[in-house]
Design a protein around this motif. Structure first.
Motif, short mmCIF file in Angstrom:
data_model
loop_
_atom_site.label_atom_id
_atom_site.label_comp_id
_atom_site.label_asym_id
_atom_site.label_seq_id
_atom_site.Cartn_x
_atom_site.Cartn_y
_atom_site.Cartn_z
N UNK A 1 0.92 -1.19 0.09
CA UNK A 1 0.01 0.02 0.09
C UNK A 1 0.98 1.20 -0.04
N UNK A 2 0.46 2.27 -0.26
CA UNK A 2 1.04 3.80 -0.10
C UNK A 2 1.08 4.22 0.89
N UNK A 3 2.25 4.56 1.56
CA UNK A 3 2.32 5.42 2.75
C UNK A 3 1.30 6.46 2.88
N UNK A 4 0.84 6.93 3.86
CA UNK A 4 -0.09 7.90 4.14
C UNK A 4 0.41 8.84 5.54
N UNK A 5 -0.31 10.01 5.47
CA UNK A 5 -0.11 10.96 6.41
C UNK A 5 -0.98 10.24 7.84
N UNK A 6 -0.44 10.55 8.93
CA UNK A 6 -0.75 9.98 10.12
C UNK A 6 -1.40 11.37 11.04
N UNK A 7 -2.28 11.21 11.78
CA UNK A 7 -2.65 12.36 12.59
C UNK A 7 -2.55 11.67 14.23
N UNK B 1 3.60 7.43 6.61
CA UNK B 1 3.64 6.01 7.35
C UNK B 1 2.82 4.89 6.75
N UNK B 2 3.21 3.47 6.77
CA UNK B 2 2.40 2.67 6.74
C UNK B 2 1.62 2.28 7.97
N UNK B 3 0.40 2.07 8.04
CA UNK B 3 -0.30 1.79 9.31
C UNK B 3 -0.40 0.18 9.40
N UNK C 1 7.53 4.07 9.47
CA UNK C 1 7.99 5.40 8.84
C UNK C 1 8.50 4.82 7.39
N UNK C 2 7.98 5.53 6.38
CA UNK C 2 8.27 4.86 4.83
C UNK C 2 9.60 5.31 4.34
N UNK C 3 10.26 6.13 5.19
CA UNK C 3 11.71 6.37 4.86
C UNK C 3 12.91 5.80 5.78
#
Length: 70
Positions: free
Chosen positions: A7-13, A29-31, A58-60
Motif C-alpha cells: 500500500x502507499x504510505x499515508x499521513x498520520x494524525x 507512514x504505513x499503518x 516510517x516509509x523512509x
C-alpha cells in the motif's frame, strides 16, 4: 520488497495534529495493527483477549511508532 510495500504510505494524525518522524523528518507512514501479547494470556492460549495497538511504520527509515488508546 518489504511487508509494507503493498500500500502507499499515508499521513498520520496524532491528537488531530499531523505526525512527523522527529529523526528523519518524514511525514508518510504505513499503518499496521499489532497485538500486545501478555505472558499469562499466551500461557493459557488466550492471545485473542489481549489488546491491540496501531503502529505507524516510517516509509523512509522504517522506525515503528506504537500508539494505543486509553
Amino acid at each position: 520488497m518489504g511487508i509494507c510495500s503493498r500500500q502507499e504510505p499515508e499521513e498520520v494524525f496524532v491528537c488531530d495534529e499531523p505526525f512527523r518522524r522527529t529523526v528523519c523528518g518524514n511525514d508518510r507512514f504505513w499503518r499496521r495493527r499489532a497485538q500486545l501479547n501478555t505472558a499469562l494470556a499466551t500461557f493459557f492460549n488466550w492471545d485473542w483477549a489481549n489488546r491491540t495497538a496501531t503502529c505507524a511504520v516510517c516509509s523512509k527509515c522504517a522506525y515503528v511508532h506504537w500508539f494505543m488508546r486509553d
